[in-house]
Scaffold this motif. Structure first.
Motif, PDB file in Angstrom:
ATOM      1  N   GLY A  56       0.615  -1.236  -0.094  1.00  0.00           N
ATOM      2  CA  GLY A  56      -0.032   0.159  -0.188  1.00  0.00           C
ATOM      3  C   GLY A  56       0.770   1.135   0.066  1.00  0.00           C
ATOM      4  N   LEU A  57       1.972   1.135  -0.254  1.00  0.00           N
ATOM      5  CA  LEU A  57       2.788   2.342  -0.226  1.00  0.00           C
ATOM      6  C   LEU A  57       3.089   2.956  -1.748  1.00  0.00           C
ATOM      7  CD1 LEU A  57       5.923   0.888   2.097  1.00  0.00           C
ATOM      8  CD2 LEU A  57       3.772   2.394   2.606  1.00  0.00           C
ATOM      9  N   VAL A  58       2.900   2.530  -2.802  1.00  0.00           N
ATOM     10  CA  VAL A  58       2.953   3.101  -3.910  1.00  0.00           C
ATOM     11  C   VAL A  58       1.493   2.448  -5.030  1.00  0.00           C
ATOM     12  CG1 VAL A  58       5.427   3.005  -3.900  1.00  0.00           C
ATOM     13  CG2 VAL A  58       4.252   1.067  -5.228  1.00  0.00           C
ATOM     14  N   SER A  59       1.426   3.240  -5.954  1.00  0.00           N
ATOM     15  CA  SER A  59       0.454   2.752  -6.810  1.00  0.00           C
ATOM     16  C   SER A  59       1.026   3.107  -8.118  1.00  0.00           C
ATOM     17  CB  SER A  59      -0.809   3.915  -6.728  1.00  0.00           C
ATOM     18  OG  SER A  59      -0.287   5.120  -7.089  1.00  0.00           O
ATOM     19  N   ARG A  60       0.680   2.167  -8.916  1.00  0.00           N
ATOM     20  CA  ARG A  60       1.272   1.998 -10.286  1.00  0.00           C
ATOM     21  C   ARG A  60       0.045   2.464 -11.403  1.00  0.00           C
ATOM     22  NH1 ARG A  60       3.105  -4.050 -10.083  1.00  0.00           N
ATOM     23  NH2 ARG A  60       1.183  -4.001  -8.902  1.00  0.00           N
ATOM     24  N   GLU A  61       0.405   3.258 -12.246  1.00  0.00           N
ATOM     25  CA  GLU A  61      -0.638   3.735 -13.201  1.00  0.00           C
ATOM     26  C   GLU A  61      -0.323   3.784 -14.736  1.00  0.00           C
ATOM     27  OE1 GLU A  61      -1.784   7.737 -12.176  1.00  0.00           O
ATOM     28  OE2 GLU A  61      -1.758   7.240 -10.058  1.00  0.00           O
ATOM     29  N   GLN A  62      -0.994   2.922 -15.517  1.00  0.00           N
ATOM     30  CA  GLN A  62      -0.379   2.450 -16.958  1.00  0.00           C
ATOM     31  C   GLN A  62      -0.285   3.804 -17.593  1.00  0.00           C
ATOM     32  OE1 GLN A  62      -3.233   0.439 -19.334  1.00  0.00           O
ATOM     33  NE2 GLN A  62      -1.733  -0.888 -19.758  1.00  0.00           N
ATOM     34  N   GLY A  63       0.918   4.020 -18.270  1.00  0.00           N
ATOM     35  CA  GLY A  63       1.148   5.060 -18.944  1.00  0.00           C
ATOM     36  C   GLY A  63       1.583   6.290 -18.314  1.00  0.00           C
ATOM     37  N   ARG A  64       1.509   6.322 -16.858  1.00  0.00           N
ATOM     38  CA  ARG A  64       2.002   7.597 -16.067  1.00  0.00           C
ATOM     39  C   ARG A  64       3.257   7.140 -15.234  1.00  0.00           C
ATOM     40  NH1 ARG A  64      -1.892  10.547 -12.876  1.00  0.00           N
ATOM     41  NH2 ARG A  64      -0.426  12.094 -13.190  1.00  0.00           N
ATOM     42  N   GLY A  65       3.222   5.991 -14.594  1.00  0.00           N
ATOM     43  CA  GLY A  65       4.361   5.549 -13.832  1.00  0.00           C
ATOM     44  C   GLY A  65       3.847   5.064 -12.470  1.00  0.00           C
ATOM     45  N   THR A  66       5.002   5.009 -11.658  1.00  0.00           N
ATOM     46  CA  THR A  66       4.697   4.600 -10.324  1.00  0.00           C
ATOM     47  C   THR A  66       4.811   5.606  -9.208  1.00  0.00           C
ATOM     48  OG1 THR A  66       5.691   2.331 -10.761  1.00  0.00           O
ATOM     49  CG2 THR A  66       5.714   2.985  -8.551  1.00  0.00           C
ATOM     50  N   PHE A  67       3.908   5.898  -8.500  1.00  0.00           N
ATOM     51  CA  PHE A  67       3.816   7.210  -7.496  1.00  0.00           C
ATOM     52  C   PHE A  67       3.821   6.680  -6.305  1.00  0.00           C
ATOM     53  CE2 PHE A  67       2.293   8.311 -11.685  1.00  0.00           C
ATOM     54  CZ  PHE A  67       2.731   9.573 -11.644  1.00  0.00           C
ATOM     55  N   VAL A  68       4.489   7.191  -5.131  1.00  0.00           N
ATOM     56  CA  VAL A  68       4.143   7.186  -3.714  1.00  0.00           C
ATOM     57  C   VAL A  68       2.920   7.507  -3.519  1.00  0.00           C
ATOM     58  CG1 VAL A  68       5.128   8.035  -1.632  1.00  0.00           C
ATOM     59  CG2 VAL A  68       6.843   7.872  -3.693  1.00  0.00           C
ATOM     60  N   ARG A  69       2.317   6.556  -2.428  1.00  0.00           N
ATOM     61  CA  ARG A  69       1.032   6.942  -2.082  1.00  0.00           C
ATOM     62  C   ARG A  69       1.014   7.851  -0.805  1.00  0.00           C
ATOM     63  NH1 ARG A  69      -3.493   3.974  -2.986  1.00  0.00           N
ATOM     64  NH2 ARG A  69      -4.333   4.602  -1.263  1.00  0.00           N
ATOM     65  N   ASP A  70       0.067   8.537  -0.660  1.00  0.00           N
ATOM     66  CA  ASP A  70      -0.284   9.101   0.841  1.00  0.00           C
ATOM     67  C   ASP A  70      -0.723   8.184   1.669  1.00  0.00           C
ATOM     68  OD1 ASP A  70      -0.916  10.755   2.874  1.00  0.00           O
ATOM     69  OD2 ASP A  70      -1.052  12.493   1.511  1.00  0.00           O
ATOM     70  N   ILE A  71       0.216   7.806   2.719  1.00  0.00           N
ATOM     71  CA  ILE A  71       0.046   6.743   3.534  1.00  0.00           C
ATOM     72  C   ILE A  71      -1.063   7.286   4.512  1.00  0.00           C
ATOM     73  CG2 ILE A  71       1.909   5.353   3.021  1.00  0.00           C
ATOM     74  CD1 ILE A  71       3.158   6.318   5.473  1.00  0.00           C
ATOM     75  N   ALA A  72      -1.420   8.613   4.653  1.00  0.00           N
ATOM     76  CA  ALA A  72      -2.450   8.785   5.521  1.00  0.00           C
ATOM     77  C   ALA A  72      -3.821   8.442   5.116  1.00  0.00           C
ATOM     78  CB  ALA A  72      -2.577  10.468   5.648  1.00  0.00           C
ATOM     79  N   VAL A  73      -3.895   8.068   3.850  1.00  0.00           N
ATOM     80  CA  VAL A  73      -5.121   7.307   3.193  1.00  0.00           C
ATOM     81  C   VAL A  73      -4.937   5.903   3.072  1.00  0.00           C
ATOM     82  CG1 VAL A  73      -6.721   7.258   1.084  1.00  0.00           C
ATOM     83  CG2 VAL A  73      -5.458   9.654   2.067  1.00  0.00           C
ATOM     84  N   PRO A  74      -5.443   5.166   3.861  1.00  0.00           N
ATOM     85  CA  PRO A  74      -5.253   3.580   3.770  1.00  0.00           C
ATOM     86  C   PRO A  74      -5.836   2.975   2.102  1.00  0.00           C
ATOM     87  CG  PRO A  74      -6.894   4.237   5.538  1.00  0.00           C
ATOM     88  CD  PRO A  74      -6.418   5.299   4.627  1.00  0.00           C
ATOM     89  N   ALA A  75      -4.988   2.051   1.630  1.00  0.00           N
ATOM     90  CA  ALA A  75      -5.203   1.407   0.472  1.00  0.00           C
ATOM     91  C   ALA A  75      -6.639   0.901   0.544  1.00  0.00           C
ATOM     92  CB  ALA A  75      -4.342   0.164   0.485  1.00  0.00           C
ATOM     93  N   GLY A  76      -7.404   1.077  -0.747  1.00  0.00           N
ATOM     94  CA  GLY A  76      -8.769   0.943  -0.732  1.00  0.00           C
ATOM     95  C   GLY A  76      -9.439   1.655   0.005  1.00  0.00           C
ATOM     96  N   HIS A  77      -9.226   2.939   0.117  1.00  0.00           N
ATOM     97  CA  HIS A  77      -9.964   3.842   0.867  1.00  0.00           C
ATOM     98  C   HIS A  77     -11.353   3.682   0.539  1.00  0.00           C
ATOM     99  CE1 HIS A  77     -10.682   6.801   3.868  1.00  0.00           C
ATOM    100  NE2 HIS A  77     -11.222   7.586   3.039  1.00  0.00           N
ATOM    101  N   GLY A  78     -12.435   3.535   1.053  1.00  0.00           N
ATOM    102  CA  GLY A  78     -13.794   3.686   0.704  1.00  0.00           C
ATOM    103  C   GLY A  78     -14.531   2.157   0.449  1.00  0.00           C
TER     104      GLY A  78
END
Length: 445
Positions: A56-78
């Motif tokens: 839950g520390l990074v997110s991968r987005e096709q065509g854009r790259g790999t980004f650091v997640r804001d870990i104040a927001v849990p993965a799968g929030h919602g």
């Protein structure tokens, strides 16, 4: 040695993210760039990012790259969160309630207590529900536009349970299921638990891209199509009648079962006929009373082709044995005496008023919604970060969802999904005002 180095790199990057040395939203090197920088193979770099994503520390987005997640927001929030903080305004989950519903429950409990049939409510029930209850539900569904016999009805513990038993009865691990590229997160949870292969279908302004669906069915062994023709969650569209006919034609040509989720259909007045009305022999229709009446009333219903009923009944037996008799008795009383119809009409009016309010307070933002739905979709610019907005709003005690829980494709759009039905209108107005302020300052400035 290579394995130890790989783990050390994962630990180092994870520590940098958790301590803030790598800031939320930062773009990480490409897989090739990380490999060159660290002197590792590209396949090893891919494993590093995959493990960070699983944490839950990074997110991968096709065509854009790999980004650091804001870990104040849990993965799968919602979706994966079970509770929202007690001091937060909940724009994450929908549990619409109207004044006076508690009084309805008190009266229903009194009526049941004096019914003279209490002993029967203490016993096991038939797995798919008592015949008299199934007859009441069948009559209710006729007002929704489908005409199943009572023998085709199964009483379940809410629509989510209805989806679960449908999947358990009809599909096996590894089966391919066509779904919208943005879809109901609860179905994603089921697919993951039962090891189904979800194939995303791009969406248009008013439904799935049927050319893409047909191409998928022609090239892969699609066993089921999961769809929400009335009313789509989260995008709010209602599929027009011609597109419904074509979807059915595709299903007949290639053989998949149609799973029609109608949980929010009650919010739409005079929609086109359900898929189950036109193709009852290849459609399992799933709905319930959690949204139209109350989330705590865990009564749902499945209308199935006759040849599917036995396997669905076995799945109910394997999961919950039967729907609790007391809640079923209350639900069927309310279906018979018009209480459900009244609540549905009032909630349609309530949802319309909340949509008007949202349009006023979020004016100028590119909202996507249905005029009588309890949610709205807010797309963000491509260079915005939805998780950063979500974290900012969380610090202001507002809980919203990103697109991540709804996404089935490799590309997660930058967007927020705002549930409008779980707080009173005055508080909703001021909360949406804050949402607009944060969105404008962070994403649209």
């Amino acid at each position: 040695m290579a394995a130890a180095r790989y783990k050390k790199l994962v630990d180092t990057l994870a520590s940098d993210i958790r301590t803030g040395r790598l800031a939320a939203g930062a773009r990480l090197p490409t897989h090739r760039g990380l490999a060159d920088r660290e002197g590792i193979a590209v396949v090893t770099a891919t494993r590093v990012y995959a493990e960070l994503a699983a944490m839950g520390l990074v997110s991968r987005e096709q065509g854009r790259g790999t980004f650091v997640r804001d870990i104040a927001v849990p993965a799968g929030h919602g979706v994966d969160l079970q509770f929202v903080a007690t001091d937060a305004v909940d724009l994450n989950f929908n549990y619409p309630s109207l004044p006076g519903q508690a009084d309805l429950l008190r009266q229903a409990l009194r009526d049941v207590a004096t019914s003279g049939d209490l002993d029967s409510l203490l016993c096991y029930q038939p797995h798919r529900g008592r015949p008299q209850d199934r007859a009441v539900i069948a009559q209710h569904l006729r007002r929704r536009g489908i005409t199943p016999d009572a023998d085709q009805i199964l009483v379940v513990n809410g629509a989510q349970h209805g989806l679960a038993v449908t999947v358990m009865a009809a599909l096996d691990a590894g089966d391919v299921v066509a779904v919208d590229a943005l879809t109901y997160p609860g179905f994603k949870v089921l697919a993951r638990a039962l090891h189904l292969d979800l194939e995303p279908v791009p969406t248009t302004a008013d439904g799935p891209d049927l050319d893409a669906l047909e191409q998928l069915c022609a090239t892969r062994p699609v066993r089921a199509i999961y769809t929400m023709p009335t009313l789509h969650n989260p995008l709010g569209w209602v599929m027009p009648a011609p597109e419904r006919i074509r979807l059915i034609e595709i299903a007949r040509r290639y053989g998949p079962l149609i799973i029609e989720d109608a949980s929010y259909a009650y919010l739409v007045e005079d929609p086109p006929p359900p898929l189950a009305a036109t193709a009852p022999d290849i459609t399992v229709y799933v709905s319930g009373l959690s949204k139209s009446v109350a989330t705590g009333l865990r009564v749902g219903f499945v209308a199935a082709p006759p040849n599917r009923v036995a396997s669905l009944e076995r799945a109910i037996r394997a999961t919950t044995w039967n729907t609790p008799a007391l809640t079923t008795a209350i639900a069927c009383r309310w279906l018979e005496d018009g209480t459900v119809d009244t609540l549905e009409a009032r909630k349609r009016d309530d949802a319309r008023a909340r949509q008007v309010l949202a349009r006023q307070e979020l004016a100028g933002l590119p909202l996507i919604s249905h005029p009588s739905s309890y949610f709205t979709w807010l797309p963000l610019p491509d260079d915005a970060r939805a998780d950063r907005l979500t974290a900012t709003l969380a610090r202001r005690h507002i809980s919203v969802s990103t697109a991540e829980p709804f996404t089935t494709s490799t590309h997660t759009p930058q967007a927020l999904r705002l549930a409008l039905g779980s707080t009173d209108p005055d508080r909703l107005r001021s909360t949406l005002r804050t949402v607009r302020q944060v969105a404008v300052e962070d994403a649209y400035s």
